[in-house]
Write a protein that holds these residues in place. Sequence first.
Motif, PDB file in Angstrom:
ATOM      1  N   HIS A 163      43.765  21.872  39.785  1.00 35.77           N
ATOM      2  CA  HIS A 163      43.034  22.981  39.169  1.00 35.77           C
ATOM      3  C   HIS A 163      42.724  24.117  40.136  1.00 35.77           C
ATOM      4  CE1 HIS A 163      42.386  20.316  35.712  1.00 35.77           C
ATOM      5  NE2 HIS A 163      41.999  19.400  36.568  1.00 35.77           N
ATOM      6  N   ILE A 164      42.880  23.888  41.430  1.00 36.51           N
ATOM      7  CA  ILE A 164      42.504  24.898  42.420  1.00 36.51           C
ATOM      8  C   ILE A 164      43.256  26.217  42.242  1.00 36.51           C
ATOM      9  CG2 ILE A 164      42.780  25.453  44.885  1.00 36.51           C
ATOM     10  CD1 ILE A 164      40.166  24.120  44.207  1.00 36.51           C
ATOM     11  N   PRO A 165      44.580  26.233  42.017  1.00 41.76           N
ATOM     12  CA  PRO A 165      45.250  27.538  41.832  1.00 41.76           C
ATOM     13  C   PRO A 165      44.622  28.366  40.713  1.00 41.76           C
ATOM     14  CG  PRO A 165      46.873  25.811  42.176  1.00 41.76           C
ATOM     15  CD  PRO A 165      45.554  25.115  42.030  1.00 41.76           C
ATOM     16  N   HIS A 166      44.306  27.734  39.587  1.00 43.35           N
ATOM     17  CA  HIS A 166      43.719  28.479  38.466  1.00 43.35           C
ATOM     18  C   HIS A 166      42.294  28.927  38.793  1.00 43.35           C
ATOM     19  CE1 HIS A 166      42.753  29.756  34.439  1.00 43.35           C
ATOM     20  NE2 HIS A 166      41.748  28.894  34.375  1.00 43.35           N
ATOM     21  N   ILE A 167      41.501  28.055  39.405  1.00 45.19           N
ATOM     22  CA  ILE A 167      40.111  28.402  39.724  1.00 45.19           C
ATOM     23  C   ILE A 167      40.075  29.543  40.733  1.00 45.19           C
ATOM     24  CG2 ILE A 167      37.996  27.555  40.813  1.00 45.19           C
ATOM     25  CD1 ILE A 167      38.638  24.798  39.635  1.00 45.19           C
ATOM     26  N   TYR A 168      40.887  29.455  41.773  1.00 50.45           N
ATOM     27  CA  TYR A 168      40.912  30.515  42.785  1.00 50.45           C
ATOM     28  C   TYR A 168      41.422  31.828  42.196  1.00 50.45           C
ATOM     29  CZ  TYR A 168      39.564  28.211  47.135  1.00 50.45           C
ATOM     30  OH  TYR A 168      38.844  27.618  48.151  1.00 50.45           O
ATOM     31  N   ALA A 169      42.430  31.761  41.336  1.00 49.13           N
ATOM     32  CA  ALA A 169      42.941  32.985  40.702  1.00 49.13           C
ATOM     33  C   ALA A 169      41.869  33.624  39.830  1.00 49.13           C
ATOM     34  CB  ALA A 169      44.182  32.664  39.878  1.00 49.13           C
ATOM     35  N   GLN A 170      41.089  32.802  39.136  1.00 43.44           N
ATOM     36  CA  GLN A 170      40.012  33.325  38.303  1.00 43.44           C
ATOM     37  C   GLN A 170      38.944  34.009  39.152  1.00 43.44           C
ATOM     38  OE1 GLN A 170      39.759  33.517  35.085  1.00 43.44           O
ATOM     39  NE2 GLN A 170      37.609  34.177  34.941  1.00 43.44           N
ATOM     40  N   ILE A 171      38.578  33.396  40.265  1.00 43.24           N
ATOM     41  CA  ILE A 171      37.572  33.995  41.139  1.00 43.24           C
ATOM     42  C   ILE A 171      38.085  35.310  41.723  1.00 43.24           C
ATOM     43  CG2 ILE A 171      36.296  33.697  43.296  1.00 43.24           C
ATOM     44  CD1 ILE A 171      36.203  30.694  42.696  1.00 43.24           C
ATOM     45  N   ARG A 172      39.329  35.321  42.161  1.00 43.04           N
ATOM     46  CA  ARG A 172      39.900  36.530  42.757  1.00 43.04           C
ATOM     47  C   ARG A 172      39.982  37.657  41.727  1.00 43.04           C
ATOM     48  NH1 ARG A 172      42.823  38.265  47.068  1.00 43.04           N
ATOM     49  NH2 ARG A 172      44.466  39.769  46.645  1.00 43.04           N
ATOM     50  N   SER A 173      40.443  37.334  40.534  1.00 40.18           N
ATOM     51  CA  SER A 173      40.515  38.339  39.471  1.00 40.18           C
ATOM     52  C   SER A 173      39.132  38.885  39.139  1.00 40.18           C
ATOM     53  CB  SER A 173      41.151  37.713  38.224  1.00 40.18           C
ATOM     54  OG  SER A 173      41.108  38.596  37.134  1.00 40.18           O
ATOM     55  N   LYS A 174      38.173  38.002  39.091  1.00 38.95           N
ATOM     56  CA  LYS A 174      36.793  38.409  38.800  1.00 38.95           C
ATOM     57  C   LYS A 174      36.257  39.343  39.885  1.00 38.95           C
ATOM     58  CE  LYS A 174      32.433  36.014  37.821  1.00 38.95           C
ATOM     59  NZ  LYS A 174      31.838  34.660  37.775  1.00 38.95           N
ATOM     60  N   CYS A 175      36.547  39.050  41.143  1.00 40.61           N
ATOM     61  CA  CYS A 175      36.093  39.899  42.247  1.00 40.61           C
ATOM     62  C   CYS A 175      36.738  41.281  42.172  1.00 40.61           C
ATOM     63  CB  CYS A 175      36.427  39.238  43.586  1.00 40.61           C
ATOM     64  SG  CYS A 175      35.386  37.810  43.998  1.00 40.61           S
ATOM     65  N   ILE A 176      38.020  41.348  41.866  1.00 48.84           N
ATOM     66  CA  ILE A 176      38.703  42.639  41.781  1.00 48.84           C
ATOM     67  C   ILE A 176      38.120  43.481  40.655  1.00 48.84           C
ATOM     68  CG2 ILE A 176      40.913  43.733  41.230  1.00 48.84           C
ATOM     69  CD1 ILE A 176      42.300  41.464  42.733  1.00 48.84           C
ATOM     70  N   VAL A 177      37.893  42.855  39.503  1.00 41.88           N
ATOM     71  CA  VAL A 177      37.333  43.590  38.363  1.00 41.88           C
ATOM     72  C   VAL A 177      35.949  44.130  38.709  1.00 41.88           C
ATOM     73  CG1 VAL A 177      36.490  43.350  36.004  1.00 41.88           C
ATOM     74  CG2 VAL A 177      38.677  42.336  36.642  1.00 41.88           C
ATOM     75  N   GLN A 178      35.103  43.283  39.298  1.00 36.81           N
ATOM     76  CA  GLN A 178      33.759  43.724  39.651  1.00 36.81           C
ATOM     77  C   GLN A 178      33.781  44.808  40.729  1.00 36.81           C
ATOM     78  OE1 GLN A 178      30.765  42.812  38.226  1.00 36.81           O
ATOM     79  NE2 GLN A 178      32.105  41.885  36.714  1.00 36.81           N
ATOM     80  N   TYR A 179      34.739  44.732  41.634  1.00 34.50           N
ATOM     81  CA  TYR A 179      34.860  45.743  42.685  1.00 34.50           C
ATOM     82  C   TYR A 179      35.170  47.112  42.091  1.00 34.50           C
ATOM     83  CZ  TYR A 179      36.693  48.048  46.891  1.00 34.50           C
ATOM     84  OH  TYR A 179      36.927  48.938  47.921  1.00 34.50           O
ATOM     85  N   LEU A 180      35.966  47.147  41.032  1.00 34.51           N
ATOM     86  CA  LEU A 180      36.395  48.421  40.441  1.00 34.51           C
ATOM     87  C   LEU A 180      35.383  49.018  39.467  1.00 34.51           C
ATOM     88  CD1 LEU A 180      40.158  47.623  39.760  1.00 34.51           C
ATOM     89  CD2 LEU A 180      39.257  49.234  41.444  1.00 34.51           C
ATOM     90  N   VAL A 181      34.410  48.221  39.040  1.00 33.63           N
ATOM     91  CA  VAL A 181      33.470  48.690  38.006  1.00 33.63           C
ATOM     92  C   VAL A 181      32.788  50.004  38.381  1.00 33.63           C
ATOM     93  CG1 VAL A 181      31.251  48.165  36.931  1.00 33.63           C
ATOM     94  CG2 VAL A 181      33.077  46.477  36.881  1.00 33.63           C
ATOM     95  N   PRO A 182      32.264  50.188  39.606  1.00 33.61           N
ATOM     96  CA  PRO A 182      31.520  51.428  39.887  1.00 33.61           C
ATOM     97  C   PRO A 182      32.397  52.660  40.065  1.00 33.61           C
ATOM     98  CG  PRO A 182      30.952  49.654  41.443  1.00 33.61           C
ATOM     99  CD  PRO A 182      32.208  49.263  40.744  1.00 33.61           C
TER     100      PRO A 182
END
Length: 470
Positions: free
Chosen positions: A323-342
Motif C-alpha cells: 500500500h505504500i506507493p498509493h499512500i505516498y502518492a496520495q500524500i504527495r498529491s495532497k501537498c502539491i494541491v495545498q501548495y498551489l492553493v494560495p
Amino acid sequence: MANSLLAFFTLMDNQGGVVVKDAPKFDLDLYIQNYKGRTRFDRLFLIGRSSVPLCVDALKAAIAEAKRGRDTQRYKEAVECLRIAAPSEPEANLDMAWLDNQERVNQIETNRLLTELKGYKNNLIKESIRMGNEDLGKHYESIGDLNAAAEAYSKMRPDASTVKQFIDVGKHLVRVSVQRREWGMVGAHLSKMGGAQSAEDEKALQPYVKIAQGIALIGQEKYLAAAHSFLAAEPTAPSSTYSDLASPNDVAIYGGLLALAFMDRTDLQSQVLDNPRFRSFLELEPHIRRAIAQFVSGRYSACIAILESYRADYLLDIYLQKHIPHIYAQIRSKCIVQYLVPFSCVSLETMTKAFGIPDQPIEDELAEMIQSGALQARINTIDKVIPCLTPRNSRPPLTFLKYVTTKATNSRVQMQESALQAAENYERQALDRLRRIGLAAADLELKGPKKMGGHGFANQPEYLMEETLG
C-alpha cells in the motif's frame, strides 16, 4: 555472494516482489523483539526477501526462528531462499536430522491430541472438549496448518461459558484470519468478541480490537476508516496484549501515515496532533509527528522529505508494503494541491525546487494530476494555454513549459449570486412578517390546514393572509 544476491533479487522481482535497495533506519534485532508468535517469522522472511542490505541477516534469523518452532514448511522455504541468496552460508543447507525429527514429533502430537479430544467427546465434558479443541488448534497453528487451526478454534465457541473464554476464541480466530489474509473474517470475529464483553472487559480489550480492526481495514484498502481505528486505540494496555499483530510503533506509523494521506488539515490538528490518546503512540515515532506538523504548518516539501527518508522502512512492513506507493502518492498529491492553493500562477522552476524528483520532470506529474482531476489547474506554454480539463486519452504537449496556473474561481459572479440570494431571503422574511402583522391587526388567528372530507375544502393559510392584507 554479490552475484548470488543479484540473482536472488532478480528472481524476486520477476515474481512480482518488492525489492528495497536502501538500508532501513531500524536495527533488525531490536525491531524483531517487539513481536511474538508467528508474526516474527513472517516479518523476518519478508525483510529477507525484500531488503538487499538485510537479506542474508534476515533470512538467517528467519531460519533460526523457524527452528525454534514446529513449522517445517517455513523452515524449508527460508533455507531455499538463503541457498539462492548466499549458498556459502552454513544455514543454507537443510538440517535433515532436525527436519525428520520435527515432522515425526508433529505427527505423534497430532495423533495424541486427536485421541484425547475423542475421549473428551465420549465423556461429554464441555470444558474438557473446549480445552481439547484449543490445544488442537494451537498445535495446528504451530505446524502451519491454518485451515485445520481455524476449524478447531471455531469448535471451541459452543462450549465456551465465560466472557474470557469467548474473548480467547475470538483472539485465536482473529490471529489465524490475519495470517491467512482473510480481512473480512477479522471484522466478523471482532464483532462477536464485542457482543460477549462486559464494560470492564471491553475497556481492557479495546486496544486489541481497534488495532486488529485497523490492520484488516488496511488490507481492504479502507484507509480513512483504518486511520480512525488506529487513532482511537487506547495506549493504556500493555503492548504484549497485541504484540502477535503489531507493536506500539506500528500503531503510530499506520495511524499517522493514513491520517496524513486521507485527512484534511483541520482533522490532522484535532484528531492526530491534539489527540491525547494517540500522542502516546506518536512519541515513539517522532518523525511521523514532525511530518504531520510540517504539513499542518504549510511546509510541504519538508513533510515529503521526512517521509521519503523512511520509505525503505515502511516497504519492509508486512501490512504496509503493497500500500505504500498509493499512500505516498496520495500524500504527495495532497501537498502539491495545498501548495498551489494560495497562488494564481507558479513557475515550474519553483515547483521543481519544492517537489522535484531526480530524473523525473515535474511537468509529467502535474499533467497526470490535472488529467485525473486531482489538481484544478492548467499548464501554460509560451504561445498557447493547455486547458485544465484535457481528455484522459490525449496527453497535452509538454514542450516549452513555463508556468502552472491554478484554475481561479470567478469572484464577481460568486459575489453577485450571494447578494441576490441574500436579497431573496430578506424579501421572503419581510413578506412573512407583514402577513403576521396584518393578521394580528385584524385580530385573526392562523390555523393549520384541515383534513379533506365530505364536500368541504381545506382552509389554506395563504388565502386567509391575502384577504387580510387586501
